[in-house]
Design a protein around this motif. Structure first.
Motif, PDB file in Angstrom:
ATOM      1  N   ALA A  14       0.832  -1.214   0.000  1.00  0.00           N
ATOM      2  CA  ALA A  14       0.000   0.000   0.000  1.00  0.00           C
ATOM      3  C   ALA A  14       0.863   1.259   0.000  1.00  0.00           C
ATOM      4  O   ALA A  14       0.588   2.221  -0.726  1.00  0.00           O
ATOM      5  N   TRP A  15       1.937   1.247   0.806  1.00  0.00           N
ATOM      6  CA  TRP A  15       2.779   2.435   0.874  1.00  0.00           C
ATOM      7  C   TRP A  15       3.683   2.551  -0.355  1.00  0.00           C
ATOM      8  O   TRP A  15       4.027   3.661  -0.756  1.00  0.00           O
ATOM      9  N   ARG A  16       4.041   1.426  -0.952  1.00  0.00           N
ATOM     10  CA  ARG A  16       4.819   1.478  -2.192  1.00  0.00           C
ATOM     11  C   ARG A  16       3.974   2.083  -3.322  1.00  0.00           C
ATOM     12  O   ARG A  16       4.481   2.825  -4.158  1.00  0.00           O
ATOM     13  N   ALA A  17       2.668   1.813  -3.295  1.00  0.00           N
ATOM     14  CA  ALA A  17       1.786   2.288  -4.358  1.00  0.00           C
ATOM     15  C   ALA A  17       1.568   3.801  -4.319  1.00  0.00           C
ATOM     16  O   ALA A  17       1.231   4.405  -5.334  1.00  0.00           O
ATOM     17  N   ARG A  18       1.762   4.417  -3.185  1.00  0.00           N
ATOM     18  CA  ARG A  18       1.490   5.852  -3.087  1.00  0.00           C
ATOM     19  C   ARG A  18       2.721   6.713  -3.393  1.00  0.00           C
ATOM     20  O   ARG A  18       2.615   7.933  -3.475  1.00  0.00           O
ATOM     21  N   ILE A  19       3.902   6.104  -3.546  1.00  0.00           N
ATOM     22  CA  ILE A  19       5.134   6.843  -3.821  1.00  0.00           C
ATOM     23  C   ILE A  19       5.396   6.841  -5.321  1.00  0.00           C
ATOM     24  O   ILE A  19       5.284   5.809  -5.981  1.00  0.00           O
ATOM     25  N   THR A  20       5.734   8.004  -5.864  1.00  0.00           N
ATOM     26  CA  THR A  20       6.080   8.090  -7.281  1.00  0.00           C
ATOM     27  C   THR A  20       7.594   8.180  -7.442  1.00  0.00           C
ATOM     28  O   THR A  20       8.328   8.473  -6.484  1.00  0.00           O
ATOM     29  N   THR A  21       8.050   7.950  -8.668  1.00  0.00           N
ATOM     30  CA  THR A  21       9.491   8.064  -8.936  1.00  0.00           C
ATOM     31  C   THR A  21       9.970   9.490  -8.698  1.00  0.00           C
ATOM     32  O   THR A  21      11.100   9.709  -8.241  1.00  0.00           O
ATOM     33  N   GLU A  22       9.101  10.473  -9.001  1.00  0.00           N
ATOM     34  CA  GLU A  22       9.476  11.868  -8.767  1.00  0.00           C
ATOM     35  C   GLU A  22       9.688  12.133  -7.277  1.00  0.00           C
ATOM     36  O   GLU A  22      10.558  12.921  -6.890  1.00  0.00           O
ATOM     37  N   ASP A  23       8.908  11.469  -6.420  1.00  0.00           N
ATOM     38  CA  ASP A  23       9.026  11.678  -4.977  1.00  0.00           C
ATOM     39  C   ASP A  23      10.409  11.302  -4.462  1.00  0.00           C
ATOM     40  O   ASP A  23      10.902  11.901  -3.493  1.00  0.00           O
ATOM     41  N   VAL A  24      11.011  10.292  -5.086  1.00  0.00           N
ATOM     42  CA  VAL A  24      12.281   9.767  -4.570  1.00  0.00           C
ATOM     43  C   VAL A  24      13.453  10.061  -5.492  1.00  0.00           C
ATOM     44  O   VAL A  24      14.558   9.554  -5.283  1.00  0.00           O
ATOM     45  N   GLY A  25      13.223  10.882  -6.527  1.00  0.00           N
ATOM     46  CA  GLY A  25      14.321  11.294  -7.392  1.00  0.00           C
ATOM     47  C   GLY A  25      14.756  10.271  -8.419  1.00  0.00           C
ATOM     48  O   GLY A  25      15.874  10.349  -8.930  1.00  0.00           O
ATOM     49  N   LEU A  26      13.886   9.327  -8.757  1.00  0.00           N
ATOM     50  CA  LEU A  26      14.206   8.352  -9.800  1.00  0.00           C
ATOM     51  C   LEU A  26      13.642   8.829 -11.137  1.00  0.00           C
ATOM     52  O   LEU A  26      12.611   9.513 -11.168  1.00  0.00           O
ATOM     53  N   PRO A  27      14.302   8.485 -12.240  1.00  0.00           N
ATOM     54  CA  PRO A  27      13.779   8.910 -13.555  1.00  0.00           C
ATOM     55  C   PRO A  27      12.445   8.224 -13.848  1.00  0.00           C
ATOM     56  O   PRO A  27      12.247   7.042 -13.570  1.00  0.00           O
TER      57      PRO A  27
END
Length: 289
Positions: A14-27
Protein backbone atom coordinates in the motif's frame (compact mmCIF):
# COMPACT_ATOMS: atom_id res chain seq x y z
CA UNK A 1 0.21 -15.26 -3.27
CA UNK A 2 0.15 -13.27 -0.04
CA UNK A 3 -1.05 -14.81 3.18
CA UNK A 4 -4.57 -13.88 4.44
CA UNK A 5 -3.24 -12.05 7.51
CA UNK A 6 -0.09 -10.65 5.95
CA UNK A 7 -0.14 -7.24 7.64
CA UNK A 8 3.48 -6.43 6.82
CA UNK A 9 3.15 -7.32 3.16
CA UNK A 10 -0.14 -5.48 2.75
CA UNK A 11 1.31 -2.40 4.41
CA UNK A 12 4.43 -2.41 2.24
CA UNK A 13 2.42 -2.77 -0.97
CA UNK A 14 0.00 0.00 0.00
CA UNK A 15 2.78 2.44 0.87
CA UNK A 16 4.82 1.48 -2.19
CA UNK A 17 1.79 2.29 -4.36
CA UNK A 18 1.49 5.85 -3.09
CA UNK A 19 5.13 6.84 -3.82
CA UNK A 20 6.08 8.09 -7.28
CA UNK A 21 9.49 8.06 -8.94
CA UNK A 22 9.48 11.87 -8.77
CA UNK A 23 9.03 11.68 -4.98
CA UNK A 24 12.28 9.77 -4.57
CA UNK A 25 14.32 11.29 -7.39
CA UNK A 26 14.21 8.35 -9.80
CA UNK A 27 13.78 8.91 -13.55
CA UNK A 28 10.19 8.45 -14.71
CA UNK A 29 9.38 5.87 -17.40
CA UNK A 30 6.55 6.19 -19.89
CA UNK A 31 4.79 2.83 -19.59
CA UNK A 32 4.08 1.74 -16.01
CA UNK A 33 1.54 -0.91 -15.17
CA UNK A 34 2.39 -0.49 -11.48
CA UNK A 35 0.88 2.34 -9.49
CA UNK A 36 3.65 4.00 -7.51
CA UNK A 37 7.10 2.48 -7.23
CA UNK A 38 7.99 -0.83 -8.80
CA UNK A 39 9.20 -3.50 -6.42
CA UNK A 40 12.73 -3.37 -7.83
CA UNK A 41 12.81 0.42 -7.39
CA UNK A 42 11.88 0.24 -3.73
CA UNK A 43 14.38 -2.57 -3.19
CA UNK A 44 17.11 -0.44 -4.77
CA UNK A 45 16.27 2.54 -2.56
CA UNK A 46 16.18 0.39 0.58
CA UNK A 47 19.39 -1.47 -0.22
CA UNK A 48 17.82 -4.95 -0.23
CA UNK A 49 17.29 -7.53 -2.95
CA UNK A 50 14.12 -7.52 -5.04
CA UNK A 51 13.60 -11.20 -4.18
CA UNK A 52 13.71 -10.46 -0.44
CA UNK A 53 11.21 -7.60 -0.82
CA UNK A 54 8.94 -9.96 -2.78
CA UNK A 55 9.09 -12.51 0.02
CA UNK A 56 8.29 -9.80 2.57
CA UNK A 57 5.27 -8.64 0.57
CA UNK A 58 4.04 -12.20 0.06
CA UNK A 59 4.43 -13.10 3.72
CA UNK A 60 7.12 -15.71 3.08
CA UNK A 61 9.69 -13.69 5.06
CA UNK A 62 8.19 -12.79 8.42
CA UNK A 63 11.00 -11.43 10.58
CA UNK A 64 12.94 -8.62 8.87
CA UNK A 65 15.74 -7.09 10.87
CA UNK A 66 15.44 -3.67 12.48
CA UNK A 67 17.94 -2.30 9.93
CA UNK A 68 15.84 -3.56 7.01
CA UNK A 69 12.65 -2.02 8.42
CA UNK A 70 14.43 1.29 9.04
CA UNK A 71 15.75 1.27 5.45
CA UNK A 72 12.28 0.58 4.07
CA UNK A 73 10.82 3.38 6.21
CA UNK A 74 13.37 5.86 4.84
CA UNK A 75 12.83 4.71 1.25
CA UNK A 76 9.04 5.02 1.62
CA UNK A 77 9.34 8.50 3.15
CA UNK A 78 7.31 7.44 6.19
CA UNK A 79 6.26 9.79 8.97
CA UNK A 80 7.21 9.08 12.57
CA UNK A 81 3.86 7.41 13.29
CA UNK A 82 4.02 5.38 10.08
CA UNK A 83 7.54 4.23 10.91
CA UNK A 84 6.31 3.06 14.32
CA UNK A 85 3.46 1.19 12.63
CA UNK A 86 5.81 -0.50 10.17
CA UNK A 87 7.96 -1.75 13.04
CA UNK A 88 4.90 -3.11 14.85
CA UNK A 89 3.55 -5.05 11.86
CA UNK A 90 7.08 -6.42 11.37
CA UNK A 91 7.01 -7.76 14.92
CA UNK A 92 9.46 -5.19 16.28
CA UNK A 93 9.24 -2.55 18.98
CA UNK A 94 9.07 0.96 17.50
CA UNK A 95 12.37 2.87 17.48
CA UNK A 96 13.05 5.03 20.52
CA UNK A 97 14.30 8.53 19.62
CA UNK A 98 17.36 9.54 21.58
CA UNK A 99 16.73 13.24 22.06
CA UNK A 100 13.70 15.49 22.35
CA UNK A 101 13.37 17.66 19.22
CA UNK A 102 13.85 21.37 19.86
CA UNK A 103 13.34 22.55 16.29
CA UNK A 104 10.31 24.56 15.25
CA UNK A 105 8.39 22.84 12.43
CA UNK A 106 7.89 25.22 9.48
CA UNK A 107 4.11 24.83 9.64
CA UNK A 108 4.06 25.80 13.31
CA UNK A 109 6.34 28.77 12.58
CA UNK A 110 3.86 29.99 9.96
CA UNK A 111 0.94 29.57 12.36
CA UNK A 112 2.66 31.52 15.13
CA UNK A 113 3.58 34.32 12.73
CA UNK A 114 -0.12 34.66 11.84
CA UNK A 115 -1.28 34.61 15.47
CA UNK A 116 0.30 37.89 16.48
CA UNK A 117 -2.87 39.07 18.23
CA UNK A 118 -3.04 35.98 20.47
CA UNK A 119 -0.81 35.05 23.42
CA UNK A 120 0.91 31.95 22.02
CA UNK A 121 3.94 30.01 23.26
CA UNK A 122 5.44 26.91 21.65
CA UNK A 123 7.14 24.38 23.93
CA UNK A 124 9.21 21.26 23.37
CA UNK A 125 8.15 17.92 24.88
CA UNK A 126 10.24 18.76 27.97
CA UNK A 127 8.33 22.05 28.30
CA UNK A 128 11.17 24.30 27.20
CA UNK A 129 9.84 27.45 25.53
CA UNK A 130 10.92 27.58 21.88
CA UNK A 131 9.14 30.72 20.66
CA UNK A 132 6.36 33.10 21.66
CA UNK A 133 4.29 35.95 20.28
CA UNK A 134 4.48 39.57 21.40
CA UNK A 135 1.06 39.10 23.00
CA UNK A 136 2.45 36.29 25.16
CA UNK A 137 5.04 38.74 26.44
CA UNK A 138 2.38 41.43 26.91
CA UNK A 139 0.16 39.12 28.96
CA UNK A 140 2.68 37.06 30.92
CA UNK A 141 5.97 38.94 30.72
CA UNK A 142 8.85 38.82 28.27
CA UNK A 143 10.66 35.44 28.34
CA UNK A 144 13.70 37.00 26.63
CA UNK A 145 14.47 38.77 29.92
CA UNK A 146 15.10 35.37 31.49
CA UNK A 147 18.19 33.24 30.74
CA UNK A 148 17.52 30.18 28.53
CA UNK A 149 17.68 27.72 31.45
CA UNK A 150 14.78 29.55 33.10
CA UNK A 151 12.54 29.20 30.05
CA UNK A 152 11.36 25.77 31.13
CA UNK A 153 7.85 25.42 32.49
CA UNK A 154 8.72 22.53 34.84
CA UNK A 155 11.46 24.55 36.51
CA UNK A 156 9.19 27.59 36.70
CA UNK A 157 6.25 25.66 38.17
CA UNK A 158 8.21 23.93 40.92
CA UNK A 159 10.78 26.60 41.68
CA UNK A 160 8.86 29.87 41.85
CA UNK A 161 5.45 30.53 43.44
CA UNK A 162 2.66 31.61 41.08
CA UNK A 163 1.94 35.28 40.66
CA UNK A 164 5.58 36.39 40.90
CA UNK A 165 5.78 37.53 37.30
CA UNK A 166 7.39 34.46 35.74
CA UNK A 167 6.57 34.55 32.00
CA UNK A 168 5.80 30.80 31.87
CA UNK A 169 3.88 30.12 35.05
CA UNK A 170 1.38 32.86 35.94
CA UNK A 171 -1.58 30.78 37.12
CA UNK A 172 -3.01 31.77 40.45
CA UNK A 173 -5.86 29.25 40.60
CA UNK A 174 -5.99 25.46 40.20
CA UNK A 175 -2.22 25.43 40.58
CA UNK A 176 -2.09 21.93 42.10
CA UNK A 177 -4.21 20.46 39.29
CA UNK A 178 -2.06 22.17 36.68
CA UNK A 179 1.16 20.90 38.21
CA UNK A 180 -0.21 17.34 38.37
CA UNK A 181 -1.14 17.51 34.68
CA UNK A 182 2.30 18.89 33.85
CA UNK A 183 4.04 16.07 35.73
CA UNK A 184 1.81 13.46 34.04
CA UNK A 185 2.75 14.83 30.62
CA UNK A 186 6.44 14.93 31.57
CA UNK A 187 6.23 11.28 32.64
CA UNK A 188 4.92 10.39 29.17
CA UNK A 189 7.81 12.35 27.64
CA UNK A 190 10.31 10.43 29.77
CA UNK A 191 8.84 7.18 28.45
CA UNK A 192 9.16 8.40 24.86
CA UNK A 193 12.73 9.70 25.28
CA UNK A 194 14.38 7.48 27.90
CA UNK A 195 17.89 8.34 26.66
CA UNK A 196 17.56 12.15 26.57
CA UNK A 197 20.27 13.47 28.89
CA UNK A 198 18.85 16.99 29.27
CA UNK A 199 15.49 15.53 30.28
CA UNK A 200 17.17 13.31 32.88
CA UNK A 201 18.99 16.32 34.33
CA UNK A 202 15.73 18.31 34.46
CA UNK A 203 13.89 15.53 36.31
CA UNK A 204 16.77 14.85 38.72
CA UNK A 205 17.17 18.55 39.46
CA UNK A 206 13.46 19.06 40.12
CA UNK A 207 13.29 15.89 42.21
CA UNK A 208 16.13 17.24 44.33
CA UNK A 209 14.67 20.73 44.73
CA UNK A 210 10.95 20.08 45.16
CA UNK A 211 9.22 17.76 47.61
CA UNK A 212 5.96 18.52 45.82
CA UNK A 213 7.41 17.31 42.52
CA UNK A 214 8.74 14.13 44.15
CA UNK A 215 5.30 13.33 45.47
CA UNK A 216 3.59 13.94 42.14
CA UNK A 217 6.25 12.05 40.19
CA UNK A 218 5.78 8.95 42.33
CA UNK A 219 1.97 9.06 42.01
CA UNK A 220 0.56 6.74 39.32
CA UNK A 221 -2.00 9.23 37.97
CA UNK A 222 -1.94 9.79 34.21
CA UNK A 223 -4.10 11.67 31.75
CA UNK A 224 -4.68 14.86 33.73
CA UNK A 225 -5.77 17.68 31.46
CA UNK A 226 -3.51 20.60 30.72
CA UNK A 227 -5.15 23.90 29.93
CA UNK A 228 -8.64 24.97 30.99
CA UNK A 229 -10.11 28.27 32.15
CA UNK A 230 -7.62 30.60 33.84
CA UNK A 231 -8.17 33.76 35.86
CA UNK A 232 -5.08 35.95 35.94
CA UNK A 233 -4.23 39.34 37.42
CA UNK A 234 -2.39 41.85 35.25
CA UNK A 235 -1.03 45.22 36.50
CA UNK A 236 -2.47 47.07 33.51
CA UNK A 237 -5.92 45.50 33.10
CA UNK A 238 -6.58 43.86 36.46
CA UNK A 239 -8.32 40.49 36.59
CA UNK A 240 -8.74 38.75 33.24
CA UNK A 241 -10.37 35.37 32.54
CA UNK A 242 -9.07 33.40 29.57
CA UNK A 243 -9.36 29.98 27.97
CA UNK A 244 -6.00 28.23 28.02
CA UNK A 245 -5.58 25.49 25.40
CA UNK A 246 -2.66 23.14 24.78
CA UNK A 247 -2.38 21.75 21.23
CA UNK A 248 0.10 18.97 20.50
CA UNK A 249 1.89 18.44 17.17
CA UNK A 250 2.68 14.71 17.35
CA UNK A 251 5.17 14.27 14.47
CA UNK A 252 7.39 17.04 15.83
CA UNK A 253 6.36 16.61 19.47
CA UNK A 254 5.83 20.26 20.34
CA UNK A 255 3.06 21.86 22.41
CA UNK A 256 1.30 25.04 21.28
CA UNK A 257 -0.12 26.92 24.28
CA UNK A 258 -2.72 29.64 23.66
CA UNK A 259 -4.72 32.10 25.75
CA UNK A 260 -7.94 33.42 24.23
CA UNK A 261 -10.92 35.42 25.47
CA UNK A 262 -14.60 34.82 24.81
CA UNK A 263 -15.76 37.19 22.04
CA UNK A 264 -17.78 40.17 23.11
CA UNK A 265 -16.59 40.14 26.72
CA UNK A 266 -14.64 42.61 28.79
CA UNK A 267 -11.81 40.04 28.79
CA UNK A 268 -11.55 40.38 25.02
CA UNK A 269 -11.36 44.16 25.44
CA UNK A 270 -8.59 43.75 27.99
CA UNK A 271 -6.58 41.56 25.61
CA UNK A 272 -7.03 44.20 22.91
CA UNK A 273 -5.78 46.86 25.31
CA UNK A 274 -2.70 44.73 26.02
CA UNK A 275 -2.14 44.34 22.27
CA UNK A 276 -2.06 48.12 21.87
CA UNK A 277 0.13 48.43 24.96
CA UNK A 278 2.53 45.85 23.53
CA UNK A 279 2.76 47.86 20.33
CA UNK A 280 3.82 50.88 22.39
CA UNK A 281 6.02 48.70 24.64
CA UNK A 282 4.26 49.60 27.86
CA UNK A 283 3.04 46.12 28.77
CA UNK A 284 4.02 44.77 32.19
CA UNK A 285 4.23 41.16 33.44
CA UNK A 286 1.60 39.55 35.63
CA UNK A 287 1.66 40.07 39.38
CA UNK A 288 -0.40 38.68 42.21
CA UNK A 289 -3.53 40.64 43.01
Amino acid sequence: MSRPENSLGNTLRAWRARITTEDVGLPATRRRRTVGLRREELALLAGISTDYLLRLEQGRALRPSRDVVASLARALRLSTNETCHLHLVAGLLPPTPKNIPHQMPPGVQRLVSRWGNIPVGVFSASWTLLTWTSMWAALLGDPSLRPPEERNLVRAAFKEPPGTGHPLFPMEQSVTEFKAALVADLRITRGAYPHDEELRILIDETMSNSEEFRGMWSAPALGSRLGGHKRLTHPLVGEISLDNDVLKVPDHDVRIVTYTAEPGTSDEEKLEYLRVAAATRTALPLSSG
